[in-house]
Design a protein around this motif. Structure first.
Motif, PDB file in Angstrom:
ATOM      1  N   GLU A  51       0.863  -0.923  -0.042  1.00  0.00           N
ATOM      2  CA  GLU A  51       0.400  -0.193   0.039  1.00  0.00           C
ATOM      3  C   GLU A  51       0.925   1.466  -0.053  1.00  0.00           C
ATOM      4  O   GLU A  51       0.244   2.267  -0.036  1.00  0.00           O
ATOM      5  N   SER A  52       2.016   1.011   0.630  1.00  0.00           N
ATOM      6  CA  SER A  52       3.559   2.504   0.955  1.00  0.00           C
ATOM      7  C   SER A  52       3.603   2.520  -0.489  1.00  0.00           C
ATOM      8  O   SER A  52       4.156   3.774  -0.327  1.00  0.00           O
ATOM      9  N   ASP A  53       3.487   2.009  -1.637  1.00  0.00           N
ATOM     10  CA  ASP A  53       4.039   2.342  -2.689  1.00  0.00           C
ATOM     11  C   ASP A  53       3.678   2.615  -3.761  1.00  0.00           C
ATOM     12  O   ASP A  53       3.990   3.184  -4.112  1.00  0.00           O
ATOM     13  N   LEU A  54       2.060   3.208  -3.604  1.00  0.00           N
ATOM     14  CA  LEU A  54       1.548   3.585  -4.302  1.00  0.00           C
ATOM     15  C   LEU A  54       0.628   5.564  -4.392  1.00  0.00           C
ATOM     16  O   LEU A  54       0.266   5.308  -4.914  1.00  0.00           O
ATOM     17  N   ILE A  55       1.931   5.737  -2.964  1.00  0.00           N
ATOM     18  CA  ILE A  55       2.157   7.013  -3.028  1.00  0.00           C
ATOM     19  C   ILE A  55       3.630   7.650  -3.275  1.00  0.00           C
ATOM     20  O   ILE A  55       4.133   7.416  -2.329  1.00  0.00           O
ATOM     21  N   PHE A  56       4.192   8.834  -3.634  1.00  0.00           N
ATOM     22  CA  PHE A  56       5.448   9.018  -3.642  1.00  0.00           C
ATOM     23  C   PHE A  56       5.394   9.893  -2.550  1.00  0.00           C
ATOM     24  O   PHE A  56       4.207  10.889  -2.089  1.00  0.00           O
ATOM     25  N   PRO A  57       6.437   9.822  -1.637  1.00  0.00           N
ATOM     26  CA  PRO A  57       6.909  10.727  -0.205  1.00  0.00           C
ATOM     27  C   PRO A  57       6.866  12.326  -1.077  1.00  0.00           C
ATOM     28  O   PRO A  57       7.405  12.175  -2.862  1.00  0.00           O
ATOM     29  N   VAL A  58       6.676  12.519  -0.709  1.00  0.00           N
ATOM     30  CA  VAL A  58       6.998  13.722  -0.244  1.00  0.00           C
ATOM     31  C   VAL A  58       8.371  14.696  -0.717  1.00  0.00           C
ATOM     32  O   VAL A  58       8.771  14.323   0.336  1.00  0.00           O
ATOM     33  N   PRO A  59       8.682  15.555  -1.445  1.00  0.00           N
ATOM     34  CA  PRO A  59      10.512  15.335  -2.034  1.00  0.00           C
ATOM     35  C   PRO A  59      10.945  16.355  -1.129  1.00  0.00           C
ATOM     36  O   PRO A  59      10.336  16.838  -0.156  1.00  0.00           O
ATOM     37  N   LEU A  60      12.341  15.317  -0.483  1.00  0.00           N
ATOM     38  CA  LEU A  60      13.005  16.012   1.006  1.00  0.00           C
ATOM     39  C   LEU A  60      13.352  17.783   0.568  1.00  0.00           C
ATOM     40  O   LEU A  60      13.194  18.488   2.189  1.00  0.00           O
ATOM     41  N   ARG A  61      13.341  17.868  -0.236  1.00  0.00           N
ATOM     42  CA  ARG A  61      14.428  19.840  -0.819  1.00  0.00           C
ATOM     43  C   ARG A  61      12.407  20.374  -0.738  1.00  0.00           C
ATOM     44  O   ARG A  61      12.971  21.677   0.227  1.00  0.00           O
ATOM     45  N   GLU A  62      11.140  19.941  -0.289  1.00  0.00           N
ATOM     46  CA  GLU A  62      10.243  20.841  -0.597  1.00  0.00           C
ATOM     47  C   GLU A  62       9.495  20.380   1.156  1.00  0.00           C
ATOM     48  O   GLU A  62       9.391  21.286   1.149  1.00  0.00           O
ATOM     49  N   LYS A  63       9.852  19.128   1.604  1.00  0.00           N
ATOM     50  CA  LYS A  63      10.310  19.791   2.724  1.00  0.00           C
ATOM     51  C   LYS A  63      10.259  20.693   3.210  1.00  0.00           C
ATOM     52  O   LYS A  63      10.310  20.965   4.466  1.00  0.00           O
ATOM     53  N   GLU A  64      12.494  20.729   2.761  1.00  0.00           N
ATOM     54  CA  GLU A  64      12.630  21.710   3.697  1.00  0.00           C
ATOM     55  C   GLU A  64      12.524  23.218   3.283  1.00  0.00           C
ATOM     56  O   GLU A  64      12.641  23.630   4.561  1.00  0.00           O
ATOM     57  N   LEU A  65      11.891  23.658   2.440  1.00  0.00           N
ATOM     58  CA  LEU A  65      11.478  25.187   2.056  1.00  0.00           C
ATOM     59  C   LEU A  65       9.613  25.363   2.334  1.00  0.00           C
ATOM     60  O   LEU A  65      10.274  26.078   3.574  1.00  0.00           O
ATOM     61  N   ASN A  66       9.142  24.360   2.711  1.00  0.00           N
ATOM     62  CA  ASN A  66       8.022  24.404   3.556  1.00  0.00           C
ATOM     63  C   ASN A  66       7.739  23.064   4.341  1.00  0.00           C
ATOM     64  O   ASN A  66       7.175  21.566   4.284  1.00  0.00           O
TER      65      ASN A  66
END
Length: 482
Positions: A462-477
Motif C-alpha cells: 500500500e505504501s508504494d502507491l503514494i510517492f513521498p513528498v520530496p525532502l527538499r520541498e519539506k525543507e522549504l516548507n
C-alpha cells in the motif's frame, strides 16, 4: 541579506509586472501559451536519456526494463526497490505540478481582470488555462496524495508555506476548473494543438473515473458520470480510431482523428527525446543516430502476452524485433528482444532530429473509459450497447473479425487498456485507481497489493502507491512534513 541596508535597494529597470504586461491581446495570448510549457517539464532533454523523467511512470508499472544502465534513482522505479524522499526525480515530478500551477494562477487572475478582449475571447483563453491547471493538479494528487491547494498567485512567503489539503478537496477543485473550461466555448478540435472541448471532456471523464475508484471510492455516482462524459465525446462524432496502428505515428495525423490532445514538439528547438531515446543499446546500426538509446524497452514476457494474431503485436505496430540497417535498407538486422515502436519517427531518421508530438489523450482511451465506467456502474459486468460498442471498436481493431460480445466485464476492459495504452503513461494511474494490474505471465488482471511485477524486487505494498513528498520541498516548507 537582512544585515544589508540601503545599497541593495535599486529601482528595477527591466522588470515587467503583470499590470504592465497584460496590455494587448498578443501579450495575453503569449501568457496563455506559456501555461502549456508545463506539459513538457518531464520530458527533459533530447540529448540525455537520464533526464526523461516521464519514463519513470512507466518503469514503476513493472513490465519494462532499461537496456542502458540506470542510476540508483531510476532503479527505485524500475525495480521497486524502495522510494527515497531524496530522489531528485520525485522533486522534478513535484515541480512539474507546482511551477505550471503558479503560472496558471497568475494568468487566470490577470486574464479575468482584463477588458482588452471581448468576453467570448476571454472565456476561450481562460478555458485553456483552467484545463491546464486541472491537468497539473490531477497529476499531482494522483502521485502524491494530499498536497497543497493553491489557486492564487504568490505574493509573499505566507502564500508559499501552506499545508497539505485533503485529496477530496483537490479533486473538487479539479472538477470545478474543468466545468469552467466546459463552459468556455472552446472548439471540439484544433489542428494547432491547443486545448479543445475534446481534451476538457476527456480529462473530466478521467477525473470522474479516478474519483469513483481509489483512494476516494466515491463509487457508482462517479462511474456513471465518467460513462456519461465519455459517451458525450463519442456522440460528438468529432473523433475516430485510425484504421492502422502506423497511422498513430503519421506526422500528418497529429492533433486530429484519434489524437485528442498531444504535447507539441518541434525538431529544431523543442525536440522529442523519445525516438532516439528508445533505440536499442549498446549501439545497433538501425538508426542514423543510435547512441542516445537504451531508455526503455518492453520485457519479453509482456510482449509475449499479446496473442499472436493481435495486430498490435504485428511487426512495427506497437513493437519491432527487426529493422533495416541504416543506410543499407536491403540488410535486415534482427534483434534478440522486442523494442518499442510507438514513438518511432520516420522523419527523424532522415534529419537526425525528432519533432514528433507526444500523445496525451487519444480516442481509444475514451472508448475504453466508456466501457469500463459503465461495467463498474452496473456491478462489474454490463450489457449496455454503447459500452459494448466502445469496447468492441478498440478490440476489433486489434482482432479484425472478432465477434461483438453480448456483455463485457470491467476486467476485460482493464486488460484491453494495459494492452492498448502500454507505454503511454496511463497504466500506473489505472493501477492507482483500481488497485489492480495486468499480469503478463497469466495474461489476466490481478489484485495489485501483493503482486510482484516481472521487473520488480518485491510485491506492491500500500505504501508504494503514494510517492513521498520530496525532502527538499519539506525543507522549504516544513508544513509538508506534517
Amino acid at each position: 541579506m537582512v544585515s544589508c541596508s540601503g545599497f541593495l535597494e535599486e529601482k528595477p529597470k527591466t522588470f515587467l509586472s503583470p499590470s504592465q504586461y497584460y496590455t494587448s491581446e498578443n501579450q495575453i495570448q503569449a501568457a496563455v501559451e506559456g501555461t502549456y510549457e508545463g506539459l513538457s517539464r518531464l520530458l527533459g532533454s533530447d540529448l540525455e536519456i537520464a533526464t526523461v523523467r516521464l519514463f519513470n511512470l512507466e518503469y514503476i508499472v513493472g513490465n519494462s526494463y532499461r537496456p542502458r544502465s540506470a542510476g540508483s534513482q531510476e532503479n527505485q522505479f524500475l525495480l521497486l526497490s524502495g522510494m527515497d524522499e531524496n530522489n531528485s526525480i520525485l522533486r522534478e515530478m513535484w515541480r512539474a505540478v507546482y511551477f505550471p500551477v503558479e503560472n496558471c494562477n497568475s494568468v487566470i487572475e490577470n486574464v479575468e481582470a482584463t477588458d482588452i478582449v471581448n468576453d467570448a475571447t476571454k472565456n476561450r483563453y481562460l478555458g485553456q488555462v483552467y484545463f491546464l491547471r486541472a491537468y497539473y493538479y490531477f497529476m499531482g494528487v494522483q502521485l502524491f496524495g494530499d498536497i497543497p491547494l493553491k489557486i492564487e498567485p504568490t505574493r509573499d512567503l505566507a502564500s508559499v508555506q501552506i499545508p497539505k489539503t485533503p485529496k477530496a478537496d483537490i479533486y473538487n477543485q479539479i472538477v470545478s476548473d474543468l466545468q469552467k473550461a466546459e463552459a468556455s466555448g472552446l472548439p471540439w478540435t484544433d489542428d494547432g494543438g491547443y486545448v479543445t472541448m475534446g481534451a476538457v471532456k476527456t480529462l473530466l471523464a478521467k477525473v470522474y473515473l479516478a474519483m469513483a475508484g481509489y483512494p476516494l471510492q466515491a463509487g457508482n455516482e462517479y462511474y456513471q458520470k465518467a460513462y456519461e462524459t465519455s459517451k458525450e465525446i463519442i456522440e460528438s462524432g468529432q473523433f475516430l480510431l485510425f484504421d492502422n496502428y502506423r497511422d498513430l505515428r503519421n506526422i500528418n495525423n497529429e492533433n486530429r482523428g484519434e489524437h485528442i490532445f498531444m504535447i507539441q514538439r518541434e525538431a529544431q528547438n523543442a525536440g522529442s527525446p523519445f525516438h532516439f531515446g528508445l533505440m536499442p543499446y549498446p549501439e545497433v546500426p538501425i538508426s542514423v543516430n543510435p547512441s542516445f538509446g537504451g531508455g526503455m524497452a518492453p520485457l519479453k514476457v509482456f510482449y509475449d502476452s499479446y496473442d499472436d494474431n493481435d495486430q498490435r503485436k504485428a511487426e512495427q505496430a506497437f513493437f519491432y524485433t527487426k529493422r533495416p540497417k541504416s543506410g543499407d535498407p536491403s540488410t535486415i538486422i534482427s534483434l534478440n528482444t522486442p523494442y518499442l515502436n510507438k514513438y518511432w519517427d520516420d522523419e527523424a531518421e532522415k534529419t537526425s532530429k525528432s519533432g514528433a508530438n507526444i500523445p496525451i489523450y487519444r480516442y481509444a482511451d475514451v472508448l475504453l473509459m466508456c466501457a469500463e465506467s459503465k461495467a463498474m456502474a452496473d456491478g462489474g459486468t454490463t450489457s449496455d450497447a454503447a459500452a459494448i460498442d466502445a469496447y468492441y471498436a478498440v478490440h476489433n481493431r486489434a482482432f479484425p473479425g472478432a465477434s461483438r460480445p453480448s456483455s463485457v466485464t470491467s476486467d476485460q476492459v482493464l486488460k484491453e487498456r494495459f494492452l492498448e495504452l502500454c507505454f503511454e503513461f496511463h497504466n500506473w494511474f489505472d493501477m492507482l485507481r483500481t488497485h489492480k494490474t495486468y499480469d503478463p505471465a497469466s495474461k489476466s488482471i490481478v489484485d495489485l497489493i501483493g503482486y510482484k511485477a516481472p521487473n520488480h524486487e518485491y510485491p506492491f505494498k500500500e505504501s508504494d502507491l503514494i510517492f513521498p513528498v520530496p525532502l527538499r520541498e519539506k525543507e522549504l516548507n516544513p508544513l509538508l512534513a506534517e
